[in-house]
Scaffold this motif. Structure first.
Motif, PDB file in Angstrom:
ATOM      1  N   GLY A  24       0.968  -1.314  -0.115  1.00  0.00           N
ATOM      2  CA  GLY A  24      -0.084   0.299  -0.083  1.00  0.00           C
ATOM      3  C   GLY A  24       1.167   0.886  -0.430  1.00  0.00           C
ATOM      4  O   GLY A  24       2.252   1.511   0.447  1.00  0.00           O
ATOM      5  N   ALA A  25       0.484   2.525   0.611  1.00  0.00           N
ATOM      6  CA  ALA A  25       1.274   3.372   0.487  1.00  0.00           C
ATOM      7  C   ALA A  25       2.101   3.238   1.436  1.00  0.00           C
ATOM      8  O   ALA A  25       3.076   4.404   0.966  1.00  0.00           O
ATOM      9  N   ALA A  26       2.319   2.956   2.426  1.00  0.00           N
ATOM     10  CA  ALA A  26       3.164   3.001   3.363  1.00  0.00           C
ATOM     11  C   ALA A  26       3.121   2.425   2.721  1.00  0.00           C
ATOM     12  O   ALA A  26       4.749   2.235   3.495  1.00  0.00           O
ATOM     13  N   GLY A  27       4.321   1.415   2.767  1.00  0.00           N
ATOM     14  CA  GLY A  27       4.906   0.153   2.382  1.00  0.00           C
ATOM     15  C   GLY A  27       5.426   0.214   1.046  1.00  0.00           C
ATOM     16  O   GLY A  27       7.051   0.677   1.570  1.00  0.00           O
ATOM     17  N   MET A  28       5.134   0.836   0.304  1.00  0.00           N
ATOM     18  CA  MET A  28       5.828   1.252  -1.303  1.00  0.00           C
ATOM     19  C   MET A  28       7.192   2.871  -0.559  1.00  0.00           C
ATOM     20  O   MET A  28       8.191   2.733  -1.232  1.00  0.00           O
ATOM     21  N   ASN A  29       6.166   3.653  -0.142  1.00  0.00           N
ATOM     22  CA  ASN A  29       6.868   5.041   0.655  1.00  0.00           C
ATOM     23  C   ASN A  29       8.023   4.092   0.927  1.00  0.00           C
ATOM     24  O   ASN A  29       9.693   4.728   0.948  1.00  0.00           O
ATOM     25  N   CYS A  30       8.154   3.785   2.010  1.00  0.00           N
ATOM     26  CA  CYS A  30       9.364   2.755   2.812  1.00  0.00           C
ATOM     27  C   CYS A  30      10.600   2.399   2.234  1.00  0.00           C
ATOM     28  O   CYS A  30      10.842   2.621   2.300  1.00  0.00           O
ATOM     29  N   LEU A  34      14.123   3.704   2.029  1.00  0.00           N
ATOM     30  CA  LEU A  34      15.034   2.426   1.911  1.00  0.00           C
ATOM     31  C   LEU A  34      16.020   2.829   1.076  1.00  0.00           C
ATOM     32  O   LEU A  34      16.972   2.855   1.173  1.00  0.00           O
ATOM     33  N   TYR A  35      15.730   2.678  -0.257  1.00  0.00           N
ATOM     34  CA  TYR A  35      16.579   2.634  -1.461  1.00  0.00           C
ATOM     35  C   TYR A  35      17.108   3.450  -1.346  1.00  0.00           C
ATOM     36  O   TYR A  35      18.653   4.176  -1.382  1.00  0.00           O
ATOM     37  N   GLU A  36      16.467   5.087  -1.181  1.00  0.00           N
ATOM     38  CA  GLU A  36      17.672   6.365  -0.860  1.00  0.00           C
ATOM     39  C   GLU A  36      18.666   6.111   0.105  1.00  0.00           C
ATOM     40  O   GLU A  36      19.596   6.855  -0.375  1.00  0.00           O
ATOM     41  N   ALA A  43      25.697   1.927   0.100  1.00  0.00           N
ATOM     42  CA  ALA A  43      25.970   0.885   0.002  1.00  0.00           C
ATOM     43  C   ALA A  43      25.085  -0.063  -1.336  1.00  0.00           C
ATOM     44  O   ALA A  43      24.848   0.112  -1.894  1.00  0.00           O
ATOM     45  N   ALA A  44      26.194  -1.402  -1.624  1.00  0.00           N
ATOM     46  CA  ALA A  44      26.245  -1.000  -3.045  1.00  0.00           C
ATOM     47  C   ALA A  44      25.346  -2.542  -3.394  1.00  0.00           C
ATOM     48  O   ALA A  44      24.893  -3.075  -2.446  1.00  0.00           O
ATOM     49  N   ASN A  45      24.425  -2.176  -4.820  1.00  0.00           N
ATOM     50  CA  ASN A  45      23.047  -2.717  -5.041  1.00  0.00           C
ATOM     51  C   ASN A  45      21.742  -2.517  -3.886  1.00  0.00           C
ATOM     52  O   ASN A  45      21.644  -3.409  -3.455  1.00  0.00           O
ATOM     53  N   PRO A  46      21.953  -1.309  -3.647  1.00  0.00           N
ATOM     54  CA  PRO A  46      20.861  -1.320  -2.652  1.00  0.00           C
ATOM     55  C   PRO A  46      19.392  -2.207  -2.972  1.00  0.00           C
ATOM     56  O   PRO A  46      18.825  -2.785  -1.925  1.00  0.00           O
ATOM     57  N   GLN A 163       8.611   4.714  -9.106  1.00  0.00           N
ATOM     58  CA  GLN A 163       9.971   4.691  -8.533  1.00  0.00           C
ATOM     59  C   GLN A 163      10.556   3.818  -7.857  1.00  0.00           C
ATOM     60  O   GLN A 163      11.249   3.825  -8.198  1.00  0.00           O
ATOM     61  N   LEU A 164       9.951   2.894  -7.308  1.00  0.00           N
ATOM     62  CA  LEU A 164      10.568   1.648  -6.925  1.00  0.00           C
ATOM     63  C   LEU A 164      10.749   0.035  -7.860  1.00  0.00           C
ATOM     64  O   LEU A 164      11.802  -0.043  -7.928  1.00  0.00           O
ATOM     65  N   GLU A 165       9.811   0.353  -9.043  1.00  0.00           N
ATOM     66  CA  GLU A 165      10.643   0.333 -10.011  1.00  0.00           C
ATOM     67  C   GLU A 165      11.562   0.222 -11.007  1.00  0.00           C
ATOM     68  O   GLU A 165      12.639  -0.301 -11.547  1.00  0.00           O
ATOM     69  N   ARG A 166      11.701   1.615 -10.770  1.00  0.00           N
ATOM     70  CA  ARG A 166      12.956   2.082 -12.018  1.00  0.00           C
ATOM     71  C   ARG A 166      13.838   1.945 -10.583  1.00  0.00           C
ATOM     72  O   ARG A 166      14.844   1.634 -11.664  1.00  0.00           O
ATOM     73  N   CYS A 167      13.981   2.028  -9.620  1.00  0.00           N
ATOM     74  CA  CYS A 167      15.250   1.429  -8.475  1.00  0.00           C
ATOM     75  C   CYS A 167      15.542  -0.039  -8.433  1.00  0.00           C
ATOM     76  O   CYS A 167      16.178  -0.670  -8.450  1.00  0.00           O
ATOM     77  N   GLY A 168      14.548  -0.752  -9.046  1.00  0.00           N
ATOM     78  CA  GLY A 168      15.028  -2.625  -9.245  1.00  0.00           C
ATOM     79  C   GLY A 168      14.285  -3.456  -8.344  1.00  0.00           C
ATOM     80  O   GLY A 168      15.218  -3.930  -8.382  1.00  0.00           O
ATOM     81  N   VAL A 169      13.819  -2.091  -7.176  1.00  0.00           N
ATOM     82  CA  VAL A 169      13.679  -3.442  -5.891  1.00  0.00           C
ATOM     83  C   VAL A 169      12.203  -4.032  -5.904  1.00  0.00           C
ATOM     84  O   VAL A 169      11.769  -4.075  -7.360  1.00  0.00           O
TER      85      VAL A 169
END
Ligand SMILES: Cc1cc2nc3c(=O)[nH]c(=O)nc-3n(C[C@H](O)[C@H](O)[C@H](O)COP(=O)(O)OP(=O)(O)OC[C@H]3O[C@@H](n4cnc5c(N)ncnc54)[C@H](O)[C@@H]3O)c2cc1C
Length: 678
Positions: A24-30, A34-36, A43-46, A163-169
């Motif tokens: 949800g909005a909370a989990g995705m934002n966290c 975390l990635y940022e 950290a290598a490859n967050p 955003q998360l998908e762009r980061c590759g999480v």
């Protein structure tokens, strides 16, 4: 990733630094934060250190719920009305049972997180100067509320997902949580990971078990939506409260669920302009016949009745402190009264409210000033409610159209529904639970008090995720989980889980759907917006019995998906025990009516001379709030030994920190990481 055989099942292990449950909005934002933070730490490859695990990307309140203009409550951004974090925190704590430190943190983090969403692409409206436009909810002078339309929270989770998908999480979808894996005990107890059933692959012999190990766990699985039968939570929003209790997390303010008027065919809140358009409310029998203007007998004039309908717009949650003297929550009581008689209640946008013989006709100029002035200012003085609604908010009509309901041609069925839980799990000012390295955010965190300003749930979900991410990276680091020393403890627990699942399958057992239905009916009848101590005690006993019956007799598993439903039924049943235990305890302490529930009591205050108790033939009475309980939070902890499986205690409120250091020493604390001391 590693696959091993445990108790004749292939179990796949995944390993991360942090595992987030819920998309949800909370989990995705966290996850984004975390990635940022990890990237900033070097950290290598967050993206390989973080995983989101969820029952369904398209499920949950953020994705599927909303209202006429779903509200995001943030610090005021008006160019001419100054607001402050302390003022904001005061609004969050005003009705009590809300910790001062987390409220202040929600206030301080408010704008940072709001702008984070703006950057992520959520279309919050601005004017030509770039001011984010706000509106008042219930006399808030700062116009803190804003909205991106009926689907604000959906936009939030979708933008953050991109955003998360762009980061590759990685997002592990269709994973039903079956268990929270614990290691150690006492102060060294940790939640080491989450065990899931892969809903895509499960069948009767292969449970398709995944284990997601994390050095840190963030629980963002939302509210216990399926707990209630009459509910506006989206279908399938189950939460994991029962599993979290079993793992040792402590619940807080569980009694403070919110209830209000919502449509039932398509689950959606009918707050804001739906009510401000002042539709006619009528009831029918179960077959949709024998229409009645059921409100008219309870109001002395059309003006008062129509003004109360209007006020339900921004006095949306049912509020026992807004019943006496014909205030707006009398409408919820009267709607509930009708549905209790087996009748159905509808909103009709084609007609203005219809009065009784002794009432004048609806006249927009005869409304009380609060309603009349608002409609005048909004230019919403058209002849019919649908025209007024179309003028004020066309997206509010379109959302129903998208879901197969045409407000131009059909009435909308409504009921008083469970919508949100202000309580949840106890967290500190970094959203860390009572178990170190396990964080709880979003609706699952119990940071709200007895009441909260509308829209503050979304604000809290964002700031909580930011805080958890910041703490994890800076206080605990970015290393992957390493439970090599705990392997036998983990394997023992997994093999116990598999044996338990196998034992579920019993011809003498309960049908999971029936068990869930029984939990929901009980919660709506005895843990809803109208409560009574003896009734709650009886419901608690029944809830405990149901839970123990499940454990003793298992379930009838009729198809491949039944194992998932059986898991859900069991933890939902335990959740209902926790909620009812908290309700019994609070009513036993003489709490009275508060937040969004009313407590019946023979020596209380009359609801309305014509709202009659069927058993006695006398007017129903309710007990007013015992305000002395505002300075504590009722906590609930799982414990197998007492007969009703939970222990309760009242804890004192934590105050908001008031120390303000000068820049240089504060900067030094920051550089040395001292700000992360608990
Ligand atoms: C009708 C309605 C209107 C609302 N309007 C407002 C409003 O105007 N303003 C406001 O601030 N708040 C509002 N709320 C509340 C707000 O929408 C929610 O509190 C918020 O969206 C919750 O976000 P979340 O990320 O914590 O949980 P959710 O968005 O509910 O997400 C939960 C996630 O956990 C997953 N999950 C759940 N159970 C399991 C399980 N057993 N196993 C695995 N995964 C699981 C789900 O799939 C989902 O991904 C409203 C709520 C409703 C129902």
């Amino acid at each position: 990733m590693e696959t091993r055989e445990i108790a004749n099942q292939q179990v796949t292990f995944h390993c991360y630094n942090t595992v987030i449950v819920g998309s949800g909005a909370a989990g995705m934002n966290c996850a984004v934060h975390l990635y940022e933070f990890m990237e900033r730490k070097g950290a290598a490859n967050p993206q390989e250190r973080i995983a989101v695990v969820t029952a369904g990307l398209g499920l949950g309140a953020s994705r599927m719920s909303g209202s006429d203009k779903q509200t995001y409550y943030k610090i005021g951004t008006s160019p001419d009305v100054p607001d402050s974090a302390e003022e904001f925190a005061k609004s969050l704590t005003a009705a009590g049972c809300c910790h001062g430190d987390s409220a202040l943190v929600e206030a301080i983090g408010s704008l940072r997180e709001f702008y984070h969403l703006v950057q992520a692409g959520v279309p919050f409206p601005t004017d030509s100067t770039g001011t984010f436009i706000g509106y008042k909810t219930d006399h808030d002078p700062f116009e803190r509320a804003t909205s991106a339309g009926p689907k604000t929270s959906r936009f939030m989770s979708e933008c953050l997902q991109r955003q998360l998908e762009r980061c590759g999480v990685r997002i592990h979808d269709e994973q039903e949580i079956a268990h929270l894996l614990t290691v150690g005990s006492g102060l060294s107890k940790r939640i080491a990971g989450v065990v899931t059933i892969d809903k895509k692959s499960v069948d009767k012999s292969n449970y398709a078990i995944n284990v997601f190990l994390g050095a840190n766990i963030v629980l963002a699985a939302g509210g216990p939506g399926e707990l209630y039968k009459t509910s506006v939570y989206p279908n399938g929003q189950l939460g994991i409260h029962g599993l979290a209790f079993k793992a040792g997390l402590i619940g807080a303010n569980l009694t403070e669920s919110q209830f209000g008027l919502a449509s039932t065919k398509f689950r959606w809140n009918v707050s804001g302009t739906y009510m401000q358009a002042i539709p006619r409310l009528f009831s029918t029998d179960a077959d949709g016949k024998n229409k009645e203007e059921f409100l008219t007998d309870f109001f002395p004039s059309m003006s008062r009745m129509a003004t109360d309908i209007f006020l339900k717009g921004y006095q949306w949650p049912f509020d026992p402190q807004r019943i006496e003297n014909l205030q707006s929550s009398l409408i919820d009581i009267l709607v509930f009264n009708e549905t209790q008689k087996g009748r159905r209640v509808f909103m009709d946008f084609l007609h203005n409210p219809i009065g009784s013989d002794s009432m004048e006709e609806f006249d927009i100029d005869a409304l009380e000033p609060e309603a009349a002035d608002y409609l005048k200012k909004a230019g919403a003085r058209q002849d019919t409610p649908i025209e007024r609604l179309a003028h004020m908010n066309t997206p509010a009509i379109e959302i129903y159209k998208e879901n197969g309901i045409d407000l131009y041609s059909e009435p909308l069925e409504i009921a008083v529904c469970a919508q949100h839980n202000n309580g949840g799990f106890a967290v500190d000012k970094w959203w860390q639970s009572n178990i170190p390295r396990t964080f709880v955010i979003g609706e699952m965190a119990g940071t709200h008090g007895v009441k909260r300003p509308g829209g503050s749930a979304l604000n809290a979900g964002q700031t909580g995720g930011l805080r958890a991410a910041e703490y994890i990276v800076n206080a605990y680091g970015c290393e992957m989980a390493d439970y090599s020393g705990k392997q036998s403890e983990i394997d023992r627990q997994l093999s116990g889980l598999v044996t338990g699942l196998k034992r579920y399958d019993s011809k003498a057992g309960l049908v999971p759907e029936d068990a869930i239905e029984s939990v929901q009916s009980r919660m709506t009848a005895s843990g809803g917006h109208i409560r009574e101590l003896n009734d709650a005690r009886r419901a608690l006993k029944e809830a405990v019995k149901l839970y123990k019956d499940m454990q003793r007799h298992g379930f009838k598993l009729e198809h491949a998906g039944s194992i998932v439903q059986a898991i859900q039924a069991e933890h939902l049943a335990l959740t209902s025990v926790a909620y009812l235990k908290a309700i019994v305890e609070l009513l036993g302490q003489g709490s009275g009516s508060r937040g969004s529930h009313l407590v019946l009591s023979e020596d209380g205050i009359e609801i309305h001379p014509d709202v009659i108790d069927k058993a006695t033939g006398k007017p129903l009475k309710f007990k007013p709030e015992n305000q002395s309980l505002r300075s504590t939070v009722l906590q609930v902890e799982y414990d197998e030994s007492p007969p009703d499986l939970f222990r309760c205690r009242n804890v004192e409120l934590r105050p908001a920190p008031t120390d303000r250091k000068a820049f240089e020493p504060a900067w030094q604390d920051y550089r040395e990481g001292k700000i992360y001391s608990r």
